[in-house]
Design an enzyme around this catalytic site. Structure first.
Site, PDB file in Angstrom:
ATOM      1  N   TRP A 105     -61.075 -77.706   3.859  1.00 26.90           N
ATOM      2  CA  TRP A 105     -62.135 -76.724   4.098  1.00 26.90           C
ATOM      3  C   TRP A 105     -63.142 -77.222   5.112  1.00 26.90           C
ATOM      4  CZ3 TRP A 105     -60.833 -72.083   3.241  1.00 26.90           C
ATOM      5  CH2 TRP A 105     -60.006 -71.749   2.156  1.00 26.90           C
ATOM      6  N   ASP A 175     -71.094 -76.558   2.151  1.00 24.47           N
ATOM      7  CA  ASP A 175     -70.178 -75.606   1.512  1.00 24.47           C
ATOM      8  C   ASP A 175     -69.971 -76.088   0.072  1.00 24.47           C
ATOM      9  OD1 ASP A 175     -68.080 -74.082   0.577  1.00 24.47           O
ATOM     10  OD2 ASP A 175     -66.666 -74.635   2.163  1.00 24.47           O
ATOM     11  N   LYS A 199     -64.910 -68.982  -7.321  1.00 25.28           N
ATOM     12  CA  LYS A 199     -64.481 -70.235  -7.926  1.00 25.28           C
ATOM     13  C   LYS A 199     -65.233 -70.467  -9.235  1.00 25.28           C
ATOM     14  CE  LYS A 199     -62.212 -70.609  -4.112  1.00 25.28           C
ATOM     15  NZ  LYS A 199     -62.527 -71.413  -2.938  1.00 25.28           N
TER      16      LYS A 199
HETATM   17  C1  LIG Z   1     -62.187 -71.199  -1.496  1.00 25.15           C
HETATM   18  C2  LIG Z   1     -62.999 -71.993  -0.564  1.00 25.15           C
HETATM   19  C3  LIG Z   1     -63.406 -71.494   0.683  1.00 25.15           C
HETATM   20  C4  LIG Z   1     -62.981 -70.124   1.192  1.00 25.15           C
HETATM   21  O1  LIG Z   1     -63.614 -69.160   0.488  1.00 25.15           O
HETATM   22  P1  LIG Z   1     -63.435 -67.601   0.836  1.00 25.15           P
HETATM   23  O2  LIG Z   1     -64.440 -66.984  -0.060  1.00 25.15           O
HETATM   24  O3  LIG Z   1     -62.008 -67.252   0.523  1.00 25.15           O
HETATM   25  O4  LIG Z   1     -63.751 -67.416   2.271  1.00 25.15           O
HETATM   26  C5  LIG Z   1     -64.202 -72.288   1.480  1.00 25.15           C
HETATM   27  N1  LIG Z   1     -64.590 -73.515   1.086  1.00 25.15           N
HETATM   28  C6  LIG Z   1     -64.210 -74.028  -0.099  1.00 25.15           C
HETATM   29  C7  LIG Z   1     -64.675 -75.384  -0.483  1.00 25.15           C
HETATM   30  C8  LIG Z   1     -63.412 -73.287  -0.960  1.00 25.15           C
HETATM   31  O5  LIG Z   1     -63.052 -73.798  -2.147  1.00 25.15           O
END
Ligand SMILES: *Cc1c(COP(=O)(O)O)cnc(C)c1O
Length: 366
Positions: A105, A175, A199
């Site tokens: 990511w 993030d 998540k």
């Molecule tokens: C799932 C995830 C993403 C992507 O998320 P979306 O909502 O599908 O754009 C980005 N960063 C991390 C750490 C993730 O676990």
């Protein structure tokens, strides 16, 4: 008809608290005192205003968020933040952005920043196969950087950053998609952080962004309206139709976290206990199970491991299915197994997986 619920170890959308789903079900056709479904409710109604306000208040309360941070509920997933951040804070600065890449990511975030301007890798675990988090001393952040970007939990590799230093005066962006609300954190370290809700905080469709107010003054002015953080702040996340249903569920999940779990410190302790149950099995398996992440970098949300023998791995996957433990396959780029044990995964689910791992090893190890 009996409702069967499997233990769902999916990395996302992840499992939600049963009590939250039950409230959603009970109130889906008609919200008490409102007389229509949340899915039919105008975002300009006072009833929705209250839901949005409560979701925000719950989040503020849980995170002990200082006044000078704003909370936004946006569309586009965490992935759109990969773009919105450099568009707002790199564009036109003539400066560079620093990216710490501890997994897939972080790499994706970096790639988007590079479309916009000069983005530098302050550290990457790529050569080591993304098996560990950086030491604070290894991260090289230039004093001239517009911002630094981290991924607190790499969902695919199962790498979690623990304590990180403040990089001087450089604004730190993070993030937090896959460990948002999983533990108490030191908010003031971050100028901006964000998480796709699916998540740990709710269903897919909403991304929570927390932004320090003073950053807004530095943002580029040459931006399309919907990509401009200032527009979203000025309109309280309602410049256009917000993801009404997803925000409603985030309100319920944050209520559950506060009232049933007792807040983020408690959640952190529970998550530590749950993940330890699985890591202990890996560590005591004499190499039968091989953890991907180095022990000091292990995620408390996504536990990743391999079984050396492919035939055994196939049998393990089948046995898991038989015990109603699902979505344990590792990401397609990684193979092996991954158990995502987000906040809402009950300890019973983790126990059931632990028991499977122990039984399986007894059955099949040399
Ligand atoms: C799932 C995830 C993403 C992507 O998320 P979306 O909502 O599908 O754009 C980005 N960063 C991390 C750490 C993730 O676990």
């Amino acid at each position: 008809m009996k409702t069967t619920r499997l233990f769902n170890f999916s990395a996302g959308p992840g499992t939600l608290p049963l009590s939250v789903l039950q409230v959603v079900q009970q109130h889906l056709v008609s919200l008490p005192g409102v007389g229509m479904s949340i899915m039919e409710l105008s975002h300009r109604s006072s009833a929705f205003e209250e839901i949005l306000g409560t979701a925000e208040a719950n989040l503020r309360d849980l995170m002990k968020l200082p006044e000078h941070y704003r909370i936004l509920f946006l569309h586009g997933g965490a992935t759109l933040q990969f773009s919105m951040i450099p568009i707002s804070f790199l564009r036109g600065t003539g400066s560079v952005a620093e990216y710490v890449v501890s997994g897939t990511w972080g790499q994706k975030a970096l790639n988007e920043a590079r479309r916009e301007g000069d983005a530098r890798v302050s550290w990457t675990g790529e050569k080591e196969g993304f098996t560990r988090a950086p030491l604070p001393s290894e991260i090289n952040i230039g004093a001239d950087a517009a911002y630094a970007h981290l991924t607190s939990n790499e969902t695919i590799q199962g790498i979690q950053l623990q304590d990180l230093p403040l990089p001087g005066t450089t604004p730190m962006f993070c993030d937090m998609s896959s460990d948002f609300l999983s533990r108490a954190i030191d908010i003031e370290r971050y100028a901006l952080f964000y998480a796709g809700a699916q998540k740990n905080a709710g269903p897919a469709g909403v991304t929570v962004v927390v932004i320090r107010e003073d950053l807004l003054e530095r943002a580029s002015t040459d931006i399309h309206t919907l990509l401009d953080y200032r527009v979203h702040v000025a309109h309280d996340s309602m410049y256009n139709t917000p993801p009404v249903f997803a925000i409603y569920v985030v309100m319920l999940v944050t209520q559950w976290l506060r009232d049933k779990i007792g807040g983020l410190e408690n959640m952190g302790t529970i998550n530590e206990q749950k993940s330890k149950m699985l890591y202990d099995v890996i560590d005591q398996s004499n190499g039968f199970y091989r953890g991907h992440a180095r022990p000091d970098s292990r995620s408390r949300m996504n536990v990743t491991w391999h079984i050396s023998d492919d035939t055994l791995a196939t049998i393990f996957a089948r046995q898991a299915q038989e015990r109603e433990l699902v979505n344990l396959n590792g990401h397609r780029s990684m193979g092996g197994f991954r158990a995502s044990i987000y906040n809402a995964m009950p300890i019973q689910g983790v126990r059931a997986l632990r028991d499977l791992m122990l039984d399986f090893q007894t059955q099949y190890s040399g």
